[in-house]
Design a protein around this motif. Structure first.
Motif, mmCIF file in Angstrom:
data_model
loop_
_atom_site.group_PDB
_atom_site.id
_atom_site.type_symbol
_atom_site.label_atom_id
_atom_site.label_comp_id
_atom_site.label_asym_id
_atom_site.label_seq_id
_atom_site.Cartn_x
_atom_site.Cartn_y
_atom_site.Cartn_z
ATOM 1 N N ALA A 1 49.249 61.922 -43.517
ATOM 2 C CA ALA A 1 49.434 61.875 -42.074
ATOM 3 C C ALA A 1 49.614 60.437 -41.593
ATOM 4 C CB ALA A 1 48.232 62.514 -41.376
ATOM 5 N N TYR A 2 48.834 59.544 -42.152
ATOM 6 C CA TYR A 2 48.920 58.121 -41.774
ATOM 7 C C TYR A 2 50.284 57.546 -42.113
ATOM 8 C CZ TYR A 2 47.445 53.176 -41.566
ATOM 9 O OH TYR A 2 47.327 51.844 -41.276
ATOM 10 N N ALA A 3 50.817 57.922 -43.257
ATOM 11 C CA ALA A 3 52.134 57.415 -43.669
ATOM 12 C C ALA A 3 53.218 57.830 -42.691
ATOM 13 C CB ALA A 3 52.464 57.918 -45.071
ATOM 14 N N VAL A 4 53.064 59.012 -42.096
ATOM 15 C CA VAL A 4 54.047 59.500 -41.126
ATOM 16 C C VAL A 4 53.820 58.875 -39.755
ATOM 17 C CG1 VAL A 4 54.852 61.547 -39.860
ATOM 18 C CG2 VAL A 4 54.474 61.662 -42.334
ATOM 19 N N THR A 5 52.584 58.892 -39.289
ATOM 20 C CA THR A 5 52.318 58.435 -37.924
ATOM 21 C C THR A 5 52.514 56.932 -37.761
ATOM 22 O OG1 THR A 5 49.935 58.207 -38.377
ATOM 23 C CG2 THR A 5 50.705 60.314 -37.493
ATOM 24 N N ARG A 6 52.308 56.169 -38.816
ATOM 25 C CA ARG A 6 52.444 54.722 -38.671
ATOM 26 C C ARG A 6 53.889 54.320 -38.402
ATOM 27 N NH1 ARG A 6 50.186 52.481 -44.210
ATOM 28 N NH2 ARG A 6 50.087 50.600 -42.940
ATOM 29 N N GLU A 7 54.830 55.226 -38.681
ATOM 30 C CA GLU A 7 56.228 54.948 -38.377
ATOM 31 C C GLU A 7 56.517 55.021 -36.872
ATOM 32 O OE1 GLU A 7 58.373 57.842 -40.568
ATOM 33 O OE2 GLU A 7 57.857 57.019 -42.542
ATOM 34 N N ALA A 8 55.642 55.717 -36.135
ATOM 35 C CA ALA A 8 55.912 55.952 -34.718
ATOM 36 C C ALA A 8 54.824 55.415 -33.794
ATOM 37 C CB ALA A 8 56.082 57.453 -34.471
#
Length: 329
Positions: A11-18
């Motif tokens: 989840a962190y890998a995805v959310t850190r993009e946005a």
């Protein structure tokens, strides 16, 4: 129901993009005031939409099927999840409807609409406002075929909010520090669930304190009794974002697994914390966002000689209201 470390990291890998990387501020002034060795403050008030909520909201929306995303989502919120979900929906092109209590702060209603969400207001009278708003949200979901999202009682929300804890752990390590104690405020428990799991997996010696307003300490009471317990309807609090009467099932299981303790603060202590955050850290925090700092300053936890992390969760407040609270401190 309890996300694994791998789940949190995905989840962190995805959310850190946005999402933004919010800073980790060290305060010698707060260390001196409290007797702590070091005090770090992570101002999630500087996140997109003014609070940590954008993290969990973005991750939850990314889990929708293309068909569900096209139809849109509905949720209920007093303000910060509303803004976080609306901002995430705008970024992803997903229609968002938010049901808000009519007495939610006007600034939060206006900001939610400003991100393109449809806002539906509810009158709750003598009933708990989250009950009335949730009923309306369920009705809209059924009538319009929208996906109903819960603001905190969802393992995916817990996993998404954990990003704040994982990010803080990275920042602490970069500064050669490890937190002995973490203060984190609690409404329904989505953030504390994620943060507690992040530290439980990666820094198990860290003590986590769940901070709630007096009279709205459902998480603390539930932890003390070993099962979920709701607080009675009583006096209000200036911490409008922390007025959930009971923690969600998913956050409670995460928090209990991580061995969290509860602590409650008064409105007067929160006002004082808002003032100190402004004067010493140059941060504008809403009452809910300052509750964790209030707990540190209250002296209820022994922090002498310890390294402390305070997660300041939000800064969504109208100028007039901020000035009034600070003046009353």
């Amino acid at each position: 129901m309890i996300p694994s470390l791998d789940h949190l990291q995905r989840a962190y890998a995805v959310t850190r993009e946005a999402t933004q990387v919010t800073p980790l501020l060290e305060s010698a002034a707060l260390a001196k005031l409290t007797g702590a060795a070091r005090v770090f403050v992570k101002p999630e008030s500087l996140q997109w939409a003014g609070s940590f909520k954008a993290r969990g909201a973005y991750w939850r929306l990314k889990q929708l099927s293309p068909e569900a995303a096209a139809r849109g989502v509905v949720a209920y919120s007093s303000g910060n999840f509303a803004q976080g979900l609306a901002a995430a929906g705008e970024a992803l092109g997903i229609p968002v409807t938010i049901v808000m209590p009519v007495d939610a702060p006007a600034a939060k209603r206006e900001a939610t609409a400003g991100y393109g969400a449809r806002v539906v207001l509810t009158e709750h009278g003598d009933r708990a406002r989250e009950e009335v708003a949730s009923e309306k949200a369920r009705a809209i979901a059924a009538d319009e075929g929208l996906t109903l999202l819960h603001p905190f009682d969802d393992p995916e929300i817990v996993a998404g909010q954990a990003a704040a804890g994982l990010e803080a752990l990275e920042q602490l390590a970069a500064k050669g520090a490890a937190a002995d104690i973490v203060f984190c405020s609690v409404g329904g428990g989505g953030l504390i669930g994620g943060v507690a799991l992040a530290f439980h997996y990666l820094s198990p010696a860290t003590r986590i304190l769940a901070v709630e307003p007096e009279g709205f300490d459902g998480m603390g009471r539930s932890l003390a009794h070993g099962s979920i317990e709701a607080t009675a309807i009583g006096p209000s609090t200036i911490c409008d974002g922390l007025m959930a009467r009971r923690p969600g099932d998913a956050p409670f299981e995460a928090v209990r697994a991580a061995g969290v303790d509860g602590i409650a603060v008064s409105d007067a202590q929160v006002r004082k914390a808002m003032r100190i955050a402004f004067e010493r850290l140059k941060l504008v925090l809403e009452p809910s966002g300052a509750a964790s700092l209030a707990a540190l300053l209250s002296g209820q936890a022994d922090v002498a000689g310890k390294t402390v992390l305070v997660i300041a969760t939000g800064g969504n407040i109208a100028l007039a209201d901020f000035l009034k609270h600070v003046a009353d401190a």
